[in-house]
Design a protein around this motif. Structure first.
Motif, PDB file in Angstrom:
ATOM      1  N   ALA A 131      -0.017  -0.271  -5.298  1.00 53.19           N
ATOM      2  CA  ALA A 131       1.389  -0.676  -5.084  1.00 53.19           C
ATOM      3  C   ALA A 131       2.145   0.640  -5.122  1.00 53.19           C
ATOM      4  N   ARG A 132       1.397   1.835  -5.599  1.00 52.50           N
ATOM      5  CA  ARG A 132       2.334   3.283  -5.776  1.00 52.50           C
ATOM      6  C   ARG A 132       2.611   3.754  -4.185  1.00 52.50           C
ATOM      7  N   ARG A 133       1.895   3.222  -3.223  1.00 50.94           N
ATOM      8  CA  ARG A 133       2.004   3.632  -1.925  1.00 50.94           C
ATOM      9  C   ARG A 133       3.203   2.854  -1.244  1.00 50.94           C
ATOM     10  N   VAL A 134       3.884   2.108  -1.644  1.00 47.15           N
ATOM     11  CA  VAL A 134       5.243   1.335  -1.232  1.00 47.15           C
ATOM     12  C   VAL A 134       6.260   1.916  -1.666  1.00 47.15           C
ATOM     13  N   ARG A 135       6.923   2.468  -0.430  1.00 52.56           N
ATOM     14  CA  ARG A 135       8.042   3.373  -0.632  1.00 52.56           C
ATOM     15  C   ARG A 135       9.249   2.737   0.384  1.00 52.56           C
ATOM     16  N   ASN A 136       8.820   1.772   1.336  1.00 52.10           N
ATOM     17  CA  ASN A 136      10.055   0.944   1.890  1.00 52.10           C
ATOM     18  C   ASN A 136       9.426  -0.081   2.362  1.00 52.10           C
ATOM     19  N   THR A 137      10.209  -0.997   3.356  1.00 48.98           N
ATOM     20  CA  THR A 137      10.066  -2.284   3.660  1.00 48.98           C
ATOM     21  C   THR A 137       8.597  -2.346   4.650  1.00 48.98           C
ATOM     22  N   ALA A 138       8.652  -1.182   5.343  1.00 54.90           N
ATOM     23  CA  ALA A 138       7.617  -1.386   6.386  1.00 54.90           C
ATOM     24  C   ALA A 138       5.984  -1.023   5.659  1.00 54.90           C
ATOM     25  N   ALA A 163      -0.080 -16.658 -11.993  1.00 54.99           N
ATOM     26  CA  ALA A 163       0.657 -15.714 -12.425  1.00 54.99           C
ATOM     27  C   ALA A 163      -0.187 -14.139 -12.147  1.00 54.99           C
ATOM     28  N   VAL A 164      -1.443 -14.332 -12.091  1.00 51.52           N
ATOM     29  CA  VAL A 164      -2.178 -13.166 -11.902  1.00 51.52           C
ATOM     30  C   VAL A 164      -2.276 -12.725 -10.484  1.00 51.52           C
ATOM     31  N   VAL A 165      -2.000 -13.525  -9.665  1.00 50.72           N
ATOM     32  CA  VAL A 165      -1.910 -13.146  -8.169  1.00 50.72           C
ATOM     33  C   VAL A 165      -0.523 -12.825  -7.839  1.00 50.72           C
ATOM     34  N   LEU A 166       0.506 -13.335  -8.497  1.00 44.54           N
ATOM     35  CA  LEU A 166       1.808 -13.198  -8.264  1.00 44.54           C
ATOM     36  C   LEU A 166       2.044 -11.544  -8.767  1.00 44.54           C
ATOM     37  N   ILE A 167       1.508 -10.958  -9.875  1.00 48.04           N
ATOM     38  CA  ILE A 167       1.690  -9.727 -10.623  1.00 48.04           C
ATOM     39  C   ILE A 167       1.536  -8.499  -9.288  1.00 48.04           C
ATOM     40  N   TYR A 168       0.231  -8.362  -8.880  1.00 48.92           N
ATOM     41  CA  TYR A 168       0.208  -7.434  -7.986  1.00 48.92           C
ATOM     42  C   TYR A 168       0.671  -7.782  -6.535  1.00 48.92           C
ATOM     43  N   THR A 169       1.093  -8.798  -6.016  1.00 45.90           N
ATOM     44  CA  THR A 169       1.559  -9.370  -4.716  1.00 45.90           C
ATOM     45  C   THR A 169       2.946  -8.608  -4.727  1.00 45.90           C
ATOM     46  N   LEU A 170       3.551  -9.108  -6.068  1.00 43.43           N
ATOM     47  CA  LEU A 170       5.161  -8.790  -6.309  1.00 43.43           C
ATOM     48  C   LEU A 170       5.421  -7.255  -6.061  1.00 43.43           C
ATOM     49  N   TYR A 171       4.428  -6.541  -6.690  1.00 46.80           N
ATOM     50  CA  TYR A 171       4.831  -5.082  -6.630  1.00 46.80           C
ATOM     51  C   TYR A 171       4.185  -4.343  -5.664  1.00 46.80           C
ATOM     52  N   GLY A 172       2.979  -4.526  -5.008  1.00 47.86           N
ATOM     53  CA  GLY A 172       2.535  -3.970  -3.991  1.00 47.86           C
ATOM     54  C   GLY A 172       2.642  -4.476  -2.574  1.00 47.86           C
ATOM     55  N   GLY A 173       2.912  -5.912  -2.324  1.00 53.22           N
ATOM     56  CA  GLY A 173       2.999  -6.062  -0.939  1.00 53.22           C
ATOM     57  C   GLY A 173       1.667  -6.198  -0.273  1.00 53.22           C
ATOM     58  N   MET A 174       1.675  -5.866   1.062  1.00 50.53           N
ATOM     59  CA  MET A 174       0.668  -5.623   1.869  1.00 50.53           C
ATOM     60  C   MET A 174      -0.390  -4.639   1.297  1.00 50.53           C
ATOM     61  N   TRP A 175       0.219  -3.347   0.878  1.00 49.18           N
ATOM     62  CA  TRP A 175      -0.788  -2.411   0.323  1.00 49.18           C
ATOM     63  C   TRP A 175      -1.796  -3.332  -0.684  1.00 49.18           C
ATOM     64  N   SER A 176      -1.286  -3.725  -1.557  1.00 48.52           N
ATOM     65  CA  SER A 176      -2.110  -4.301  -2.529  1.00 48.52           C
ATOM     66  C   SER A 176      -2.800  -5.331  -2.104  1.00 48.52           C
ATOM     67  N   VAL A 177      -2.254  -6.246  -1.208  1.00 50.21           N
ATOM     68  CA  VAL A 177      -3.043  -7.199  -0.538  1.00 50.21           C
ATOM     69  C   VAL A 177      -4.292  -6.743   0.156  1.00 50.21           C
ATOM     70  N   ALA A 178      -4.144  -5.734   1.080  1.00 51.11           N
ATOM     71  CA  ALA A 178      -5.143  -5.259   1.586  1.00 51.11           C
ATOM     72  C   ALA A 178      -6.126  -4.652   0.807  1.00 51.11           C
ATOM     73  N   VAL A 179      -5.878  -3.722  -0.071  1.00 53.94           N
ATOM     74  CA  VAL A 179      -6.777  -3.092  -0.829  1.00 53.94           C
ATOM     75  C   VAL A 179      -7.605  -4.041  -1.745  1.00 53.94           C
ATOM     76  N   THR A 180      -7.038  -5.199  -2.324  1.00 56.77           N
ATOM     77  CA  THR A 180      -7.549  -6.056  -3.052  1.00 56.77           C
ATOM     78  C   THR A 180      -8.613  -6.989  -2.432  1.00 56.77           C
ATOM     79  N   ASP A 181      -7.980  -7.227  -1.082  1.00 58.50           N
ATOM     80  CA  ASP A 181      -8.800  -8.030   0.011  1.00 58.50           C
ATOM     81  C   ASP A 181      -9.963  -7.273   0.150  1.00 58.50           C
ATOM     82  N   PHE A 182     -10.098  -5.826   0.348  1.00 63.71           N
ATOM     83  CA  PHE A 182     -11.301  -5.201   0.880  1.00 63.71           C
ATOM     84  C   PHE A 182     -12.305  -5.365  -0.446  1.00 63.71           C
ATOM     85  N   VAL A 183     -11.731  -5.201  -1.751  1.00 60.58           N
ATOM     86  CA  VAL A 183     -12.842  -5.036  -2.829  1.00 60.58           C
ATOM     87  C   VAL A 183     -13.351  -6.733  -3.037  1.00 60.58           C
ATOM     88  N   GLN A 184     -12.288  -7.676  -2.799  1.00 61.64           N
ATOM     89  CA  GLN A 184     -13.024  -9.019  -2.837  1.00 61.64           C
ATOM     90  C   GLN A 184     -13.698  -9.265  -1.861  1.00 61.64           C
TER      91      GLN A 184
END
Length: 482
Positions: free
Chosen positions: A21-28, A159-180
């Motif tokens: 989520a630290r990579r999220v700086r804008n809407t895109a 609640a678990v899924v919400l936490i990282y999706t809420l903050y990181g958006g697609m960046w968090s989804v993509a990285v966690t998907d890769f590990v998962q």
């Protein structure tokens, strides 16, 4: 010990998502990961998003009840959807440089079609996300031996899924998907190997499956049987194409080649790997011959019961890690997709002057609100089949949003009037058949709605135009439609 390992895995998933989520700086960044994902990540996130609770729990249960023919919607229709997206839509939509699939409808047909199709897409996610939330509740209920109720299990998992999706958006989804994805493939692969050993070998499992008539795929009846078979196939094969989660993976790619190849490879791998949970469940029927009561109660519990009662702790950890990975990867994507669609294609039409910072904040609030709605819906629908929740979710976008997308991309003469008539006739016919048991028994409601939508698009586009045809110059250029 098992619950402790699962808790550690859930905390690790949250940590990975928050780091990304630290990579999220804008809407895109939040919506499409800055259009920078490489091919390996696009394949992984496409595969992981599709491989959810319905693949691990729902489809195997359906396979036990109806054989291979009962799984025509998922995995076959679902996997073919991704392959079709890669071959026929990815390059053309990627060239538009837009954030949501709703943006395409605005560029091609105007704001009215944008809002209507976006509303259809958002509503359709209730069933799919609801299936993942239901599965999370089931997992925690089984793990705790019934100490955690299904409803509280849904709350904890969401609640678990919400936490990282809420903050990181697609960046968090993509990285966690890769590990998962790694966890899913390794975990279910190990389970299948051990299950085959318990059952006396893979050949014995396949012979047992064939002897019980489970490998019959094509219908054996006449025209009516084939019509309902085709109707089931197109529900997810075509109804899943106009969906924001699929589109986000295309638009998150680092180039048009990646956008095309990612869904094709991901969809192909999905169809192949979906047979693994089916194989394990058939192994369970051999290992646990007295499972009639469990099958009658809830066939979705056969696989978890086999793992808990007949496998060592290491494989139990691998299974529940893989299962939670599958569910969370799908849930995170399907929470993000409707939320970004709502903000980009509905809220921005109501508040056209929103800045990028305001839009990003609105997307995060939207994720939170939609999560609450889905959780409430899932608790209300407790007891529903995971497979039915998913397959039913795609009928509305099939009869409403698919025809304007496909004809808009490939037919130069498609107009706004045609798109609106397609929406009206498609949804109207679908509702008519759904409300009439006699009509629904004679012909599949989703296929009737699809045919009516096609007739509406062609008739409305070729007739004298009473409505202005809205089509952006950028869309005409990118889609080759003018």
């Amino acid at each position: 010990m098992l619950i402790g390992f699962v808790a550690v895995y859930l905390l690790a998933s949250i940590a990975i998502g928050l780091i990304a989520a630290r990579r999220v700086r804008n809407t895109a960044d939040y919506a499409v990961a800055g259009r920078s994902l490489p091919l390996a990540v696009v394949i992984a996130t496409t595969f992981a998003t599709w491989l959810g609770s319905e693949t691990v729990l729902g489809a195997p249960a359906q396979f036990v009840k109806e054989g291979l023919a009962g799984t025509v919607e998922d995995p076959f229709g679902a996997g073919l959807c991704l392959i079709l997206v890669g071959f026929f839509f990815a390059r053309k939509l990627y060239a538009l440089n837009i954030i949501t699939i709703g943006d395409y409808y605005r560029q091609r047909f105007g704001r009215v079609v944008e809002v209507l199709c976006s509303g259809i897409i958002i509503f359709s996610y209730l069933g799919w996300v609801g299936a993942q939330v239901t599965a999370l509740g089931l997992v925690f209920n089984v793990l705790s031996g019934g100490a955690i109720s299904l409803s509280w299990g849904m709350v904890i998992g969401t609640a678990v899924v919400l936490i990282y999706t809420l903050y990181g958006g697609m960046w968090s989804v993509a990285v966690t998907d890769f590990v998962q994805t790694i966890v899913i493939v390794a975990g279910l692969g190990a389970i299948a190997w051990y299950a085959a050993e318990l059952a006396g070998g893979a050949a014995k499992v396949i012979d047992y499956t064939a002897q019980h008539g489970k490998l019959q795929f094509f219908p054996t009846g006449g025209v009516k049987a084939w019509t309902f078979f085709f109707g089931a196939l197109v529900t997810m094969m075509l109804g899943s194409i106009p969906q924001q989660d699929v589109f986000q993976r295309v638009m998150s790619s680092n180039g048009p080649v990646t956008a095309k190849r990612g869904p094709i490879i991901g969809g192909s791998l999905y169809i192949v790997f979906a047979f693994v949970p089916m194989f394990v469940v058939m192994s369970a029927l051999i290992v646990m011959p007295g499972t009639e009561t469990l099958l009658a109660d809830d066939p979705q519990k056969v696989l978890p019961t086999l793992v808990l009662e007949h496998m060592p702790v290491g494989l139990q950890v691998a299974f529940f890690g893989a299962l939670l990975s599958a569910i969370m990867s799908t849930a995170s994507a399907t929470l993000l997709a409707p939320s970004t669609t709502f903000v980009e294609n509905i809220l921005r039409n109501l508040r056209p002057g929103m800045s990028d910072a305001e839009t990003l904040k609105a997307m995060r609030i939207s994720v939170l609100v939609f999560t609450g709605c889905v959780l409430l819906y899932s608790i209300t629908m407790e007891g529903s089949s995971i497979y039915e929740l998913v397959s039913g979710a795609y009928q509305l976008p099939l009869v409403g949003a698919f025809v304007p997308l496909a004809f808009g991309v490939y037919w130069k003469r498609a107009t706004t009037q045609g798109a609106l008539l397609a929406l009206a006739l498609g949804i109207g016919t679908w509702l008519l058949f759904a409300s009439s048991p006699m009509l629904n028994a004679a012909f599949p409601q989703q296929l009737a709605g699809l045919l009516a939508a096609m007739a509406g698009m062609m008739g409305g586009s070729l007739a004298p135009q009473w409505l202005p045809n809205r089509r952006d110059r950028a869309a005409r250029y990118a889609l080759g439609a003018g």
